[in-house]
Design a protein around this motif. Structure first.
Motif, mmCIF file in Angstrom:
data_model
loop_
_atom_site.group_PDB
_atom_site.id
_atom_site.type_symbol
_atom_site.label_atom_id
_atom_site.label_comp_id
_atom_site.label_asym_id
_atom_site.label_seq_id
_atom_site.Cartn_x
_atom_site.Cartn_y
_atom_site.Cartn_z
ATOM 1 N N VAL A 246 -14.967 49.251 -34.490
ATOM 2 C CA VAL A 246 -15.825 48.703 -35.989
ATOM 3 C C VAL A 246 -16.329 49.882 -35.706
ATOM 4 C CG1 VAL A 246 -17.333 47.048 -36.625
ATOM 5 C CG2 VAL A 246 -15.812 46.132 -35.767
ATOM 6 N N VAL A 249 -21.448 47.659 -39.533
ATOM 7 C CA VAL A 249 -21.838 45.859 -40.104
ATOM 8 C C VAL A 249 -22.928 46.274 -41.128
ATOM 9 C CG1 VAL A 249 -21.616 43.970 -39.769
ATOM 10 C CG2 VAL A 249 -20.160 45.600 -38.272
ATOM 11 N N TYR A 263 -21.433 39.999 -45.741
ATOM 12 C CA TYR A 263 -21.053 41.686 -44.398
ATOM 13 C C TYR A 263 -20.463 42.267 -44.612
ATOM 14 C CZ TYR A 263 -19.695 37.982 -41.437
ATOM 15 O OH TYR A 263 -19.219 36.847 -40.756
ATOM 16 N N ILE A 265 -17.392 44.663 -43.483
ATOM 17 C CA ILE A 265 -17.637 45.320 -41.776
ATOM 18 C C ILE A 265 -16.886 46.311 -42.036
ATOM 19 C CG2 ILE A 265 -15.932 45.006 -39.828
ATOM 20 C CD1 ILE A 265 -16.627 42.044 -39.870
ATOM 21 N N TRP A 272 -12.092 48.141 -44.812
ATOM 22 C CA TRP A 272 -13.579 47.758 -45.108
ATOM 23 C C TRP A 272 -12.956 46.309 -45.301
ATOM 24 C CZ3 TRP A 272 -14.837 45.821 -49.757
ATOM 25 C CH2 TRP A 272 -14.577 46.710 -50.471
#
Length: 301
Positions: A246, A249, A263, A265, A272
């Motif tokens: 990741v 975020v 959100y 990521i 994404w």
């Protein structure tokens, strides 16, 4: 005159009564979402041996219907136009040169991120309890009777069963439709980590997010039962990705108490996905604390 005052008084009482009922309901909802996630932690922790469980969501993660930046009149008209075209047009719009190779590429992040061995028995076990999506499409009875299932490899058949795709249409066509439909809320390529997460969110409902010290997980777990009923939930891990994959975020919250935490990521492969989930401040704080060591924008306190 007194009759008018009486009617006005009854109307005022009714309004105030409705306001009190709405207030009590809002308080009930707040309390429901504000409760500790300890019951969920107790159920999920045994599924993740060797990991420190830092967060279990109390609300399902969803992919928003559309990204605000993309919903303009021109794109709506384009959607309606494309819907009437041959699926091969979608391949061009999504820059898919070879649909057969692309389907095989889509399997790769599902193997890696979900930890799923794409074998029929495993796929059937994960898909148990879900309605099948392999019926022939609508049409005259004689036409339906003539339709034959599309030949698939053992792994492709397991993939199809896992995501409840139709037996009677090419996998590439169905995957291209998903990618095109969701192109404003994820990177647009199903052969990525974001794409694999999108597939699970498209095909499974009521999926909360869990965060550990090493991974992000997507769970299949029903809502918490009422206090007077036993908790018979049997959560399963649908999708997993190591935290070091990741990249960031970015999150934001709305202005009120009961809101959708939004959100985005971003993964290390450049893909994404934008997500939302209903969450009160307490649940939001737990999530933001669990991902505090990941780069990204955070909402102001």
């Amino acid at each position: 005159m007194s009759g008018e005052r009486g009617r006005l008084g009854r109307f005022t009482d009714a309004v105030l009564g409705g306001a009190r009922a709405a207030r009590d309901k809002a308080r009930e909802l707040r309390e429901e979402f504000r409760t500790s996630d300890e019951p969920e932690r107790a159920l999920v922790a045994p599924l993740l041996p060797g990991q420190e469980l830092r967060y279990v969501g109390l609300g399902p993660v969803r992919v928003p219907a559309a990204h605000k930046a993309g919903r303009q009149l021109a794109t709506v008209m384009a959607d309606e136009f494309v819907d009437s075209l041959d699926p091969k047009v979608l391949f061009g719009l999504l820059n898919i040169v070879n649909p057969v190779v692309w389907v095989d590429a889509v399997l790769t992040p599902v193997r890696l991120a979900a930890g799923v061995l794409l074998l029929p028995g495993k796929a059937a076990a994960m898909a148990v309890g879900l309605p099948a999506a392999d019926e022939p499409e609508a049409g005259p009875p004689q036409q339906r009777a003539q339709r034959e299932p599309i030949p698939l490899s053992e792994e492709q058949e397991a993939f199809r069963a896992l995501f409840r795709l139709s037996l009677y249409r090419p996998l590439a066509d169905q995957l291209a439709e998903i990618a095109y439909k969701r192109r404003y809320v994820f990177s647009g390529d199903l052969a990525t980590l974001a794409g694999s997460l999108l597939l699970f969110l498209e095909r499974y409902n009521g999926t909360p997010l869990a965060v550990t010290d090493t991974h992000l997980h997507l769970l299949r777990m029903g809502p918490r039962p009422d206090a007077d009923r036993p908790d018979r939930r049997q959560p399963r891990v649908l999708w997993s990705v190591p935290r070091d994959r990741v990249a960031r975020v970015d999150s934001e919250r709305g202005p009120t108490g009961l809101v959708q935490l939004t959100y985005t990521i971003v993964f290390d492969d450049g893909s994404w996905i934008r997500l939302t989930q209903p969450a009160l401040r307490d649940d939001q704080s737990r999530l933001l604390t669990a991902i505090q060591d990941l780069p990204g924008q955070r909402p102001t306190p």
